[in-house]
Scaffold this motif. Sequence first.
Motif, mmCIF file in Angstrom:
data_model
loop_
_atom_site.group_PDB
_atom_site.id
_atom_site.type_symbol
_atom_site.label_atom_id
_atom_site.label_comp_id
_atom_site.label_asym_id
_atom_site.label_seq_id
_atom_site.Cartn_x
_atom_site.Cartn_y
_atom_site.Cartn_z
ATOM 1 N N PRO A 198 -31.198 0.439 -78.062
ATOM 2 C CA PRO A 198 -32.086 -0.557 -77.506
ATOM 3 C C PRO A 198 -31.992 -1.793 -78.174
ATOM 4 C CG PRO A 198 -33.373 1.389 -77.435
ATOM 5 C CD PRO A 198 -32.249 1.860 -78.267
ATOM 6 N N GLY A 199 -31.697 -3.243 -77.572
ATOM 7 C CA GLY A 199 -31.836 -4.231 -78.298
ATOM 8 C C GLY A 199 -30.229 -4.539 -78.876
ATOM 9 N N LEU A 200 -29.384 -3.863 -78.691
ATOM 10 C CA LEU A 200 -27.978 -4.059 -79.014
ATOM 11 C C LEU A 200 -27.357 -5.134 -78.370
ATOM 12 C CD1 LEU A 200 -25.256 -2.859 -80.612
ATOM 13 C CD2 LEU A 200 -24.893 -1.833 -78.533
ATOM 14 N N CYS A 201 -26.716 -6.023 -79.210
ATOM 15 C CA CYS A 201 -26.283 -7.331 -78.878
ATOM 16 C C CYS A 201 -24.659 -7.123 -79.132
ATOM 17 C CB CYS A 201 -26.758 -8.708 -79.441
ATOM 18 S SG CYS A 201 -28.423 -8.935 -79.038
ATOM 19 N N LEU A 202 -23.910 -7.335 -78.013
ATOM 20 C CA LEU A 202 -22.649 -7.445 -78.286
ATOM 21 C C LEU A 202 -21.782 -8.707 -78.273
ATOM 22 C CD1 LEU A 202 -21.513 -4.566 -75.847
ATOM 23 C CD2 LEU A 202 -22.041 -4.398 -78.143
ATOM 24 N N ASP A 203 -21.362 -9.276 -78.990
ATOM 25 C CA ASP A 203 -20.507 -10.643 -79.327
ATOM 26 C C ASP A 203 -19.403 -10.611 -78.199
ATOM 27 O OD1 ASP A 203 -19.001 -12.860 -79.746
ATOM 28 O OD2 ASP A 203 -19.550 -12.805 -81.753
ATOM 29 N N PRO A 204 -19.446 -11.468 -77.233
ATOM 30 C CA PRO A 204 -18.404 -11.596 -76.199
ATOM 31 C C PRO A 204 -17.088 -11.985 -76.656
ATOM 32 C CG PRO A 204 -19.909 -13.443 -75.802
ATOM 33 C CD PRO A 204 -20.549 -12.376 -76.836
ATOM 34 N N ALA A 205 -17.187 -12.771 -77.755
ATOM 35 C CA ALA A 205 -15.562 -12.988 -78.680
ATOM 36 C C ALA A 205 -14.970 -11.852 -79.258
ATOM 37 C CB ALA A 205 -16.037 -14.153 -79.335
ATOM 38 N N GLU A 206 -15.967 -10.973 -79.250
ATOM 39 C CA GLU A 206 -15.281 -9.702 -80.379
ATOM 40 C C GLU A 206 -14.897 -8.626 -79.213
ATOM 41 O OE1 GLU A 206 -14.635 -9.644 -83.370
ATOM 42 O OE2 GLU A 206 -15.413 -11.833 -83.805
ATOM 43 N N PRO A 207 -14.053 -7.680 -79.635
ATOM 44 C CA PRO A 207 -13.693 -6.367 -79.078
ATOM 45 C C PRO A 207 -14.857 -5.747 -78.809
ATOM 46 C CG PRO A 207 -11.927 -6.846 -80.636
ATOM 47 C CD PRO A 207 -13.020 -7.892 -80.902
ATOM 48 N N VAL A 208 -14.982 -5.294 -77.636
ATOM 49 C CA VAL A 208 -16.235 -4.234 -77.413
ATOM 50 C C VAL A 208 -15.942 -2.876 -78.317
ATOM 51 C CG1 VAL A 208 -17.281 -2.777 -75.557
ATOM 52 C CG2 VAL A 208 -16.285 -5.027 -75.046
#
Length: 286
Positions: free
Chosen positions: A168-178
């Motif tokens: 919950p609350g995890l943020c993924l940086d769209p500029a970085e690989p998933v």
Amino acid sequence: MVIDPVLLRTFLAVADSGGFSEAARRLGLGQSTVSQHVRRLESLLGRELFVRDTHRVALTGDGEVMTGFARDLLERQDRAIRYFARPEPRGRVRLGVCEDLVLSRLPELLRRFRRGHPLIDLELTVELSGVLHERLAEGKLDLIFAKRGPDEGGLPVWTDTLSWAGAPGLCLDPAEPVPLVVYPEPSITRARALETLRRNGFRWRVACTCTHLNGLRAALLAGLGVGLFATSMVPPGLAAPPTHLPDPGEVVFGLAGRRPLTHGPIAALSDLIRSHPWAARPEPVH
């Protein structure tokens, strides 16, 4: 030494009734037949079981001991006959179940199976779906209930959507690989996750690999990345990540066996799996 149960029953009838005539009446035999049975038993044992005279028939010391053995032997035989005369299916099934079911559906399924089929024993294997299909092909399992890959056969039982999940609350940086938290190969959900990201132009990296569901859940709750699960089987405590990820589609859970699914105890288990309300929420495990 093999003792005919008929001889034991005749012996006990004489011991209980106190005479050959009454024993013959109770058994529906001729008195000479009863006497013959007792003589044969005494000959087998090499012991005299009754003291006979014109006035009475009495057990000898060896006869007294033999009554206990005879009752025990006949009771064991009767229990065996009653056990195998029961109409319920019996036997052993080597069942393989995919990891996804462990924390959600498996306890409920096994509880229902035990209630309905107490005489069937299970040899349970929990593994990745791809591994289960391999073991079935090698003859190491009788029946598997697992996710179906594009090349696997079997009987479709239930279709579920696939969902991404993370802490919950995890943020993924769209500029970085998933960052992916996945099973090792051969894993159907791992292959689907990579295929979905590749097809939609996403970059990725495998942040954590674990062979067991509890390990994946721990890594995901720690925020190491996102995983892919059947929607109804997302491990507790996880949530959909806020970053939009491509739709991974659906997954099919199916049954496969080396012998026909109509065979003996395999049929009992496969029928239960097919009739189970998979779309409903699983019952809580107490």
